[in-house]
Design a protein around this motif. Structure first.
Motif, mmCIF file in Angstrom:
data_model
loop_
_atom_site.group_PDB
_atom_site.id
_atom_site.type_symbol
_atom_site.label_atom_id
_atom_site.label_comp_id
_atom_site.label_asym_id
_atom_site.label_seq_id
_atom_site.Cartn_x
_atom_site.Cartn_y
_atom_site.Cartn_z
ATOM 1 N N ARG A 175 -5.617 -8.833 1.743
ATOM 2 C CA ARG A 175 -4.725 -9.799 2.372
ATOM 3 C C ARG A 175 -3.281 -9.587 1.930
ATOM 4 N NH1 ARG A 175 -7.267 -11.255 6.407
ATOM 5 N NH2 ARG A 175 -6.028 -13.154 6.585
ATOM 6 N N TRP A 176 -2.850 -8.331 1.867
ATOM 7 C CA TRP A 176 -1.500 -8.024 1.427
ATOM 8 C C TRP A 176 -0.486 -8.310 2.525
ATOM 9 C CZ3 TRP A 176 -2.358 -2.623 -1.253
ATOM 10 C CH2 TRP A 176 -2.930 -2.836 -2.515
ATOM 11 N N SER A 177 0.723 -8.582 2.113
ATOM 12 C CA SER A 177 1.833 -8.745 3.053
ATOM 13 C C SER A 177 2.332 -7.364 3.468
ATOM 14 C CB SER A 177 2.966 -9.533 2.387
ATOM 15 O OG SER A 177 3.528 -8.771 1.321
ATOM 16 N N PRO A 178 3.108 -7.279 4.558
ATOM 17 C CA PRO A 178 3.652 -5.976 4.968
ATOM 18 C C PRO A 178 4.459 -5.295 3.870
ATOM 19 C CG PRO A 178 3.908 -7.566 6.736
ATOM 20 C CD PRO A 178 3.387 -8.326 5.558
ATOM 21 N N ARG A 179 5.171 -6.072 3.062
ATOM 22 C CA ARG A 179 5.958 -5.486 1.984
ATOM 23 C C ARG A 179 5.059 -4.871 0.920
ATOM 24 N NH1 ARG A 179 10.804 -8.921 -0.459
ATOM 25 N NH2 ARG A 179 11.496 -8.501 1.699
ATOM 26 N N GLU A 180 3.959 -5.538 0.615
ATOM 27 C CA GLU A 180 3.019 -4.998 -0.379
ATOM 28 C C GLU A 180 2.348 -3.734 0.140
ATOM 29 O OE1 GLU A 180 1.352 -8.806 -2.852
ATOM 30 O OE2 GLU A 180 0.832 -8.702 -0.719
ATOM 31 N N ILE A 181 2.045 -3.714 1.425
ATOM 32 C CA ILE A 181 1.447 -2.510 2.018
ATOM 33 C C ILE A 181 2.442 -1.357 1.993
ATOM 34 C CG2 ILE A 181 0.576 -1.519 4.175
ATOM 35 C CD1 ILE A 181 -0.593 -4.256 4.838
ATOM 36 N N ALA A 182 3.714 -1.659 2.282
ATOM 37 C CA ALA A 182 4.742 -0.608 2.306
ATOM 38 C C ALA A 182 4.934 0.014 0.931
ATOM 39 C CB ALA A 182 6.062 -1.185 2.818
ATOM 40 N N ARG A 183 4.756 -0.773 -0.133
ATOM 41 C CA ARG A 183 4.930 -0.230 -1.477
ATOM 42 C C ARG A 183 3.923 0.881 -1.764
ATOM 43 N NH1 ARG A 183 4.887 -5.591 -3.815
ATOM 44 N NH2 ARG A 183 6.974 -6.499 -3.758
ATOM 45 N N ARG A 184 2.751 0.786 -1.188
ATOM 46 C CA ARG A 184 1.712 1.773 -1.448
ATOM 47 C C ARG A 184 1.941 3.086 -0.699
ATOM 48 N NH1 ARG A 184 -2.779 0.143 -4.673
ATOM 49 N NH2 ARG A 184 -3.572 2.156 -3.995
ATOM 50 N N MET A 185 2.982 3.141 0.125
ATOM 51 C CA MET A 185 3.269 4.392 0.841
ATOM 52 C C MET A 185 3.689 5.498 -0.118
ATOM 53 S SD MET A 185 5.252 3.261 4.315
ATOM 54 C CE MET A 185 4.503 2.168 5.514
ATOM 55 N N LEU A 186 4.391 5.131 -1.186
ATOM 56 C CA LEU A 186 4.878 6.145 -2.132
ATOM 57 C C LEU A 186 3.781 6.497 -3.130
ATOM 58 C CD1 LEU A 186 8.476 4.794 -2.792
ATOM 59 C CD2 LEU A 186 7.754 6.604 -1.223
ATOM 60 N N ARG A 187 2.696 7.071 -2.615
ATOM 61 C CA ARG A 187 1.582 7.486 -3.464
ATOM 62 C C ARG A 187 1.610 9.006 -3.599
ATOM 63 N NH1 ARG A 187 0.152 5.800 1.514
ATOM 64 N NH2 ARG A 187 -1.298 7.065 2.765
ATOM 65 N N ALA A 188 0.716 9.535 -4.413
ATOM 66 C CA ALA A 188 0.767 10.951 -4.781
ATOM 67 C C ALA A 188 0.753 11.865 -3.565
ATOM 68 C CB ALA A 188 -0.399 11.281 -5.712
ATOM 69 N N ARG A 189 -0.147 11.617 -2.621
ATOM 70 C CA ARG A 189 -0.261 12.497 -1.460
ATOM 71 C C ARG A 189 1.033 12.532 -0.653
ATOM 72 N NH1 ARG A 189 -5.235 11.995 2.751
ATOM 73 N NH2 ARG A 189 -6.306 12.396 0.791
ATOM 74 N N VAL A 190 1.598 11.361 -0.424
ATOM 75 C CA VAL A 190 2.839 11.280 0.355
ATOM 76 C C VAL A 190 3.984 11.962 -0.385
ATOM 77 C CG1 VAL A 190 4.538 9.690 1.322
ATOM 78 C CG2 VAL A 190 2.102 9.194 1.554
#
Length: 480
Positions: free
Chosen positions: A333-348
């Protein structure tokens, strides 16, 4: 024998006990099921607008580039006959194949990066199959009407109205397809020349073949096959899952919020926000129900998001029942901002770093690229010969290419052995983007050099710009 198994004289066997059992019926499984027609409903919204922006941008580039001029020639032209590729002010030769390879690598890593971040966003907005299908569906709606009208027309008998509508649709489809085929060939044959050839019915066999072939492919793929191309022909749909993870943004149905589904009538106790209107299914270009979870057919076009948001607005419920979100984000149940933070992960980060490095290397290499190319080929028919006064002579062919769009005069020199000199003209003039062989004879005095191979070096320098200089190594043969 127990009591339950005894049978008195008055007992009767169960009905059908003595009758022969019916044999199971054979089932026929069709390996090639008939394609069911899909009639997508027109939808408006943020993603529909973005999709049409991509259609306009891609097609303005594709249809417009062949008509741009640069230095008196077509700005973008792949002249296979002359083996020259013109890209605005850049002229590439077969020896520059490495740049084409670099562009392909950049495209591949860009696709990997976009997929890791936002799934099949390329498929949904910029893929040629999606773009031309969108154009062809727009023509279909203009000639045959809305979704319900098209469905009625498909089931109705053949009347004058149906024939007129179908004829108009296919005529427009064929017109777009032929213009697309013409534009494709205009990247290899100058557009103005191609227009003249079409006007005078003087098209060459290969030009005619590729215009018709590309037009047929466009007409068939965008007009008839549509989602079948994405389902069965495109390899990207098959291996996309290997680039997804739980933090990849995909088109997601919020099951926790939407279930249980039900019409919005009276008491909705125990029901979710989904009113089961099926609008998300009706607008889907590949005919899937996104509420059943992620499916490989989904091209992430966002049509179902626009449709669902429109319905939520009408029933006064929050938007986002269907939205771009990650699997982890939906679950937690994350907010869009919380989801966006996970974009900067190792693969990306790895994909981004590799992509930036390749683009930087490509740009630097292209910037320092010399506009002069020289290849040295020694005459193998004459390994080395003795001429007057015991002088040893070797014959070479210098393949000189002026890759710039400015004429230059060059001086040819040679060094590597004492007294070595050219016995031919030492200066040549090359026209813009000209390449030609230049035969040269190299001589050394008698007794100079070792018997056999001796290393020498040719240097070609532009007289009007000394910074343009190429050095090429060669071998001088002294007879034994």
């Amino acid at each position: 024998m127990n009591a339950s198994s005894k049978m008195t004289g008055t007992d009767k066997p169960p009905a059908g006990a003595n009758e022969p059992k019916a044999e199971p019926k054979a089932q026929v499984i069709h390996m090639y099921a008939k394609r069911e027609d899909i009639f997508p409903r027109e939808v408006s919204g943020r993603y529909a607008t973005l999709r049409w922006v991509c259609v306009w941008l891609t097609q303005l580039v594709f249809y417009g580039l062949p008509w741009l001029t640069w230095n008196g020639r077509q700005a973008v032209l792949f002249d296979l006959g002359a083996r020259k590729f013109y890209l605005f002010g850049l002229v590439l030769w077969p020896q520059d194949f490495i740049y084409l390879a670099a562009l392909l690598i950049i495209s591949a890593y860009s696709l990997f990066l976009f997929t890791a971040v936002a799934g099949r966003v390329w498929c949904g907005f910029a893929c040629p199959q999606t773009v031309y299908t969108e154009i062809f569906m727009w023509i279909e709606r203009k000639t045959e009407g809305t979704r319900s009208a098209r469905m009625r027309l498909a089931k109705s008998s053949w009347t004058f109205d149906k024939i007129a509508r179908k004829t108009a649709k296919h005529a427009l489809w064929i017109g777009v397809a032929l213009w697309t085929g013409f534009t494709f060939v205009a990247y290899f044959t100058p557009a103005l020349k191609l227009v003249a050839e079409v006007a005078t019915m003087a098209l060459g066999p290969w030009e005619a073949f590729w215009i018709l072939f590309y037009a047929f492919a466009t007409y068939g793929n965008a007009g008839w096959m549509r989602e079948q191309v994405c389902k069965y022909m495109c390899p990207y749909a098959r291996f996309q899952s290997s680039m997804f993870d739980k933090d990849t943004l995909i088109i997601s149905y919020d099951e926790q919020r939407g279930e249980t589904r039900g019409a919005r009538k009276g008491d909705r106790t125990g029901l979710g926000d989904c009113i089961d209107c099926s609008m998300c299914v009706q607008v889907c270009p590949v005919g899937i129900d996104i509420r059943n979870g992620l499916q490989y057919e989904c091209i992430s076009c966002g049509a179902c998001v626009d449709a669902c948001n429109t319905v939520m607005d009408k029933v006064n419920l929050p938007r986002g029942l269907i939205r771009y979100a990650s699997e982890t984000g939906i679950k937690n149940r994350w907010s869009p901002r919380e989801i966006a933070r996970r974009m900067l992960r190792a693969r990306v980060l790895i994909y981004s770093g590799l992509l930036v490095a390749i683009i930087a290397l490509f740009g630097v290499t292209l910037a320092v690229r010399s506009p002069l190319k020289v290849d040295v080929i020694r005459d193998r028919g004459s390994m080395g010969r003795e001429v007057e006064d015991g002088i040893i002579e070797n014959v070479y062919r210098l393949q000189v290419m002026n890759t710039s769009e400015k004429a230059h005069r060059y001086r040819i020199t040679v060094e590597g052995l004492p007294g070595i000199k050219l016995a031919t003209e030492t200066e040549i003039t090359m026209q813009p983007t000209e390449g030609r062989p230049v035969p040269v004879r190299v001589r050394v005095p008698h007794g100079v050099g070792e018997k056999g191979s001796n290393k020498i070096e040719f240097e070609v320098t532009a007289l009007d710009d000394p910074s343009i200089r190429v050095e090429e190594k060669a071998v001088f043969i002294v007879p034994r």
